[in-house]
Write a protein that holds these residues in place. Structure first.
Motif, mmCIF file in Angstrom:
data_model
loop_
_atom_site.group_PDB
_atom_site.id
_atom_site.type_symbol
_atom_site.label_atom_id
_atom_site.label_comp_id
_atom_site.label_asym_id
_atom_site.label_seq_id
_atom_site.Cartn_x
_atom_site.Cartn_y
_atom_site.Cartn_z
ATOM 1 N N ILE A 107 -37.151 34.801 25.687
ATOM 2 C CA ILE A 107 -36.652 33.461 25.952
ATOM 3 C C ILE A 107 -35.345 33.269 25.185
ATOM 4 O O ILE A 107 -35.089 33.990 24.215
ATOM 5 N N PRO A 108 -34.484 32.341 25.589
ATOM 6 C CA PRO A 108 -33.266 32.080 24.815
ATOM 7 C C PRO A 108 -33.591 31.738 23.368
ATOM 8 O O PRO A 108 -34.508 30.946 23.095
ATOM 9 N N CYS A 109 -32.886 32.359 22.460
ATOM 10 C CA CYS A 109 -33.154 32.144 21.037
ATOM 11 C C CYS A 109 -31.849 32.202 20.263
ATOM 12 O O CYS A 109 -30.834 32.701 20.747
ATOM 13 N N CYS A 110 -31.902 31.679 19.042
ATOM 14 C CA CYS A 110 -30.757 31.779 18.141
ATOM 15 C C CYS A 110 -30.562 33.243 17.780
ATOM 16 O O CYS A 110 -31.526 33.933 17.414
ATOM 17 N N TRP A 128 -22.749 31.530 23.025
ATOM 18 C CA TRP A 128 -24.182 31.879 22.920
ATOM 19 C C TRP A 128 -24.922 30.748 22.194
ATOM 20 O O TRP A 128 -24.432 30.232 21.193
ATOM 21 N N PRO A 129 -26.109 30.327 22.682
ATOM 22 C CA PRO A 129 -26.892 29.285 22.009
ATOM 23 C C PRO A 129 -27.275 29.708 20.593
ATOM 24 O O PRO A 129 -27.730 30.833 20.377
ATOM 25 N N MET A 130 -27.080 28.820 19.637
ATOM 26 C CA MET A 130 -27.417 29.071 18.237
ATOM 27 C C MET A 130 -28.094 27.828 17.681
ATOM 28 O O MET A 130 -28.130 26.768 18.335
ATOM 29 N N CYS A 131 -28.597 27.908 16.469
ATOM 30 C CA CYS A 131 -29.235 26.741 15.839
ATOM 31 C C CYS A 131 -28.193 25.711 15.398
ATOM 32 O O CYS A 131 -28.336 24.517 15.631
ATOM 33 N N ASN A 132 -27.149 26.227 14.721
ATOM 34 C CA ASN A 132 -26.149 25.343 14.124
ATOM 35 C C ASN A 132 -24.918 26.186 13.748
ATOM 36 O O ASN A 132 -24.865 27.391 14.025
ATOM 37 N N GLN A 133 -23.975 25.538 13.089
ATOM 38 C CA GLN A 133 -22.737 26.216 12.711
ATOM 39 C C GLN A 133 -22.992 27.349 11.716
ATOM 40 O O GLN A 133 -22.331 28.390 11.758
ATOM 41 N N THR A 134 -23.959 27.151 10.826
ATOM 42 C CA THR A 134 -24.289 28.192 9.849
ATOM 43 C C THR A 134 -24.739 29.466 10.542
ATOM 44 O O THR A 134 -24.294 30.571 10.220
ATOM 45 N N HIS A 141 -24.579 37.723 14.130
ATOM 46 C CA HIS A 141 -24.076 37.287 15.435
ATOM 47 C C HIS A 141 -22.689 37.855 15.748
ATOM 48 O O HIS A 141 -22.203 37.736 16.882
ATOM 49 N N GLU A 142 -22.068 38.491 14.795
ATOM 50 C CA GLU A 142 -20.680 38.936 14.962
ATOM 51 C C GLU A 142 -20.445 39.857 16.164
ATOM 52 O O GLU A 142 -19.475 39.659 16.919
ATOM 53 N N PRO A 143 -21.291 40.886 16.403
ATOM 54 C CA PRO A 143 -20.983 41.822 17.492
ATOM 55 C C PRO A 143 -20.859 41.163 18.859
ATOM 56 O O PRO A 143 -19.830 41.273 19.522
ATOM 57 N N GLU A 144 -21.922 40.461 19.294
ATOM 58 C CA GLU A 144 -21.872 39.846 20.633
ATOM 59 C C GLU A 144 -20.886 38.686 20.690
ATOM 60 O O GLU A 144 -20.326 38.388 21.755
ATOM 61 N N CYS A 145 -20.648 38.051 19.537
ATOM 62 C CA CYS A 145 -19.681 36.947 19.504
ATOM 63 C C CYS A 145 -18.268 37.475 19.777
ATOM 64 O O CYS A 145 -17.553 36.961 20.637
ATOM 65 N N ASN A 146 -17.878 38.521 19.056
ATOM 66 C CA ASN A 146 -16.550 39.094 19.240
ATOM 67 C C ASN A 146 -16.371 39.684 20.628
ATOM 68 O O ASN A 146 -15.333 39.510 21.272
ATOM 69 N N LEU A 147 -17.407 40.390 21.107
ATOM 70 C CA LEU A 147 -17.294 41.055 22.405
ATOM 71 C C LEU A 147 -17.344 40.061 23.562
ATOM 72 O O LEU A 147 -16.677 40.255 24.583
ATOM 73 N N THR A 148 -18.128 38.986 23.404
ATOM 74 C CA THR A 148 -18.224 37.987 24.475
ATOM 75 C C THR A 148 -16.965 37.127 24.539
ATOM 76 O O THR A 148 -16.500 36.773 25.626
ATOM 77 N N SER A 149 -16.411 36.790 23.378
ATOM 78 C CA SER A 149 -15.240 35.903 23.358
ATOM 79 C C SER A 149 -14.019 36.551 24.001
ATOM 80 O O SER A 149 -13.098 35.857 24.445
ATOM 81 N N ARG A 150 -14.025 37.875 24.103
ATOM 82 C CA ARG A 150 -12.889 38.566 24.715
ATOM 83 C C ARG A 150 -12.760 38.288 26.211
ATOM 84 O O ARG A 150 -11.711 38.523 26.800
ATOM 85 N N GLY A 152 -12.572 35.539 27.558
ATOM 86 C CA GLY A 152 -11.670 34.413 27.771
ATOM 87 C C GLY A 152 -12.342 33.069 27.811
ATOM 88 O O GLY A 152 -11.843 32.097 27.249
ATOM 89 N N ASN A 153 -13.514 32.991 28.456
ATOM 90 C CA ASN A 153 -14.249 31.722 28.555
ATOM 91 C C ASN A 153 -15.584 31.844 27.835
ATOM 92 O O ASN A 153 -16.291 32.850 28.001
ATOM 93 N N PRO A 154 -15.954 30.821 27.051
ATOM 94 C CA PRO A 154 -17.267 30.865 26.388
ATOM 95 C C PRO A 154 -18.394 30.954 27.414
ATOM 96 O O PRO A 154 -18.288 30.448 28.535
ATOM 97 N N LEU A 155 -19.454 31.613 27.002
ATOM 98 C CA LEU A 155 -20.643 31.726 27.849
ATOM 99 C C LEU A 155 -21.238 30.349 28.101
ATOM 100 O O LEU A 155 -21.302 29.519 27.198
ATOM 101 N N GLN A 156 -21.651 30.080 29.333
ATOM 102 C CA GLN A 156 -22.308 28.809 29.664
ATOM 103 C C GLN A 156 -23.686 29.099 30.240
ATOM 104 O O GLN A 156 -23.808 29.757 31.277
#
Length: 556
Positions: A107-110, A128-134, A141-150, A152-156
């Motif tokens: 299921i979707p998770c932080c 990507w869905p997360m709990c909060n800014q922390t 979260h760095e790997p998928e964050c860096n690779l997904t942000s490339r 151009g558009n945030p994941l929805q």
């Protein structure tokens, strides 16, 4: 002792794994504290200035030295062998993961703490869905964050995707594994050494599925080009995760992880080692039974409560091999008759049961152990499939329905058949356990119910001792239920004056033996798991039992 020590020394140049021009680490002799340049090849952690000092320090170091060595065989590849005798509970290997992430179906998770996500907060950088800014800033979260942000558009994520499995999460652990190529060349090298079974995956269609799903997601949706990760690298990682990942049930949403050395452990359906968790993400493998120096070290990739045909199917589909362990080759499954059904040619008085003529070799005829007549595997398959369908439809938590199932199908199945064992295990935990939502507290059970529970617990333990010996969760659960039942029954008889204090003391000593072993088995589990919580309860039970035994001593 000197011979053992001499096997475990090597010169170390002092550079270790340093890279980038850093000053080499200065090693210290574990015996005298002086400069050292000779490494123990058993654990690769401890250093000495000379062989003489290693010999003098060996008695202290022996218990903490590495318990295994990695060997290579053309038949099974790399595997682990014990470098010394190991007792049950002794640690074999403790390891942190090379990579950690959500399971393929989740299921979707932080993606930092692995709590279920409700979609109220998303990482502002990648979506990507997360709990909060922390959590969004977590290194996890760095790997998928860096690779997904490339892209151009945030994941929805769609609003209706929460609280049910969502397929995009399968790519996360793949991305984290691939990211090691950039972030940690050392871990990437270890990861690439793990088997992906490409040819076997091509034969069963899994390879083509990965091409059509994961490769397409990475190339077309995430827009990651071949210059970053090649197609071969992506598909290899898909295979490595399928074959080698371990489930870690220590978070709210279970995760999977890859380990460099634990992934080398062989499988055996009658394993000699057991896998434990530390409450974080470290896995600890311990000897489940006595292991002799030179023995191959094995864990069970399957479920000991499955019959041979089901274990073989599971291993073939997920690990791409056919198990040839002693249990799989034995038509009687170590004398338990765990997959046997009644012979249709024998009378009830003859009591004949069918066993497979070639249990580890695929579909084959079954023969009766009494009359020797054979039946085609299609007959056995039809009987077990029919009863299995009825088992699936059985109302969960219904004690009466479970008892009726056992009574009905004991006419067709061996008393130790895996279907009956499955129901008995469920009954053993339901009867007298209010925590399940059914039944009564154990002290409210009737004498008949206590006797019944004790009977099935003893039957279960006899089988478990053969198919899952030593330190195993299966035995731990059964031992706890057995001791609770036996203690309750004995106390009731003692209170009624039906047994003497001497007799009661002997019974409670037997109860204590079961309880102590249960604690030993579950003492290696963290408090976040049910087994860890059961260990805490069992320790309290043991304190109360010892107080009761002391009071009995004063009466004798």
């Amino acid at each position: 002792m000197g011979e053992v020590v001499d096997e475990h020394m090597e010169e170390d140049g002092g550079g270790g794994d340093n890279a980038g021009g850093e000053q080499p680490e200065q090693f210290v002799c574990a015996h005298c504290g002086g400069p050292a340049n000779q490494r123990c090849t058993g654990c690769h952690i401890t250093f000495y200035c000379s062989r003489d000092h290693q010999k003098q320090h060996w008695k202290k170091h022996k218990s903490s030295c590495c318990a295994y060595k990695i060997c290579v065989s053309p038949d099974i590849g790399r595997y682990l062998v014990a470098t010394r005798d190991l007792k049950p509970g002794e640690m074999v290997v403790s390891e942190t993961p090379l990579v950690l992430g959500p399971q393929a179906v989740t299921i979707p998770c932080c993606l930092a703490c692995y709590k279920p996500s409700d979609g109220k907060f998303s990482c502002p950088k990648c979506g990507w869905p997360m709990c909060n800014q922390t959590c969004a800033k977590s290194p996890n979260h760095e790997p998928e964050c860096n690779l997904t942000s490339r892209r151009g558009n945030p994941l929805q994520m769609p609003s209706n995707c929460y609280n049910k499995p969502y397929p995009i999460y399968e790519v996360v652990t793949i991305l984290r594994s691939l990211y090691l190529k950039q972030s940690s060349p050392g871990k990437w090298k270890k990861l690439r050494e793990l088997q992906s079974h490409e040819e076997a995956r091509k034969k069963n269609g899994r390879y083509d599925k990965d091409v059509a799903t994961m490769l397409r997601v990475i190339r077309e949706f995430l827009k990651i080009p071949d210059s970053v990760f090649t197609t071969q690298e992506i598909l290899d990682i898909c295979g490595v995760l399928t074959v080698n990942s371990h489930e870690l049930p220590v978070t709210q949403v279970p995760v999977q992880a890859l380990y460099a050395n634990i992934s080398l452990l062989e499988h055996s359906c009658i394993n000699n080692a057991s896998k434990h968790f530390d409450g974080e993400f470290r896995v600890v493998v311990r000897a489940a039974v006595n292991i002799k120096k030179g023995d191959h070290i094995s864990i069970n990739y399957s479920d000991p409560m499955w019959g041979t045909a089901n274990r073989q199917l599971h291993l073939a589909e997920t690990k791409y091999f056919t198990c040839q362990c002693v249990r799989c080759r034995d038509p009687t499954e170590l004398g338990t008759m765990f997959s046997s059904i009644r012979c249709p040619q024998c009378t009830a008085e003859q009591g004949g049961y069918l066993v497979s003529q070639n249990p580890a070799g695929g579909p084959s005829d079954w023969s009766c152990v009494v009359c020797n007549k054979t039946q085609p595997h299609t007959f056995v398959d039809a009987v077990t499939q029919s009863i299995g369908e009825e088992l699936v439809m059985l109302e969960k938590g219904n004690i009466e329905a479970c008892q009726a199932f056992i009574k009905k199908h004991s006419q067709n199945l061996h008393p130790n058949h895996y279907y009956l064992q499955d129901i008995k295990l469920a009954l053993c935990q339901m009867i007298g356990q209010s925590a399940t939502g059914q039944g009564h507290e154990i002290f409210n059970l009737t004498e008949k119910e206590l006797v019944y529970k004790q009977k099935i617990a003893l039957e279960l333990l006899e089988v478990a001792n053969r198919i899952s010996p030593g330190i195993s969760r299966l035995r731990g659960v059964i031992l706890y239920e057995l001791q609770a039942t036996l203690a309750t029954y004995a106390r009731r008889k003692f209170s009624a004056g039906e047994i003497s204090a001497d007799h009661m003391k002997n019974i409670m000593k037997e109860v204590k033996k079961y309880l102590v072993e249960c604690i030993q088995i579950f003492s290696f589990e963290p408090a976040c798991l049910q087994e860890g919580r059961l260990a805490t309860i069992a320790r309290l039970d043991l304190l109360e039992l010892e107080t009761f035994l002391d009071s009995l001593e004063s009466k004798v």
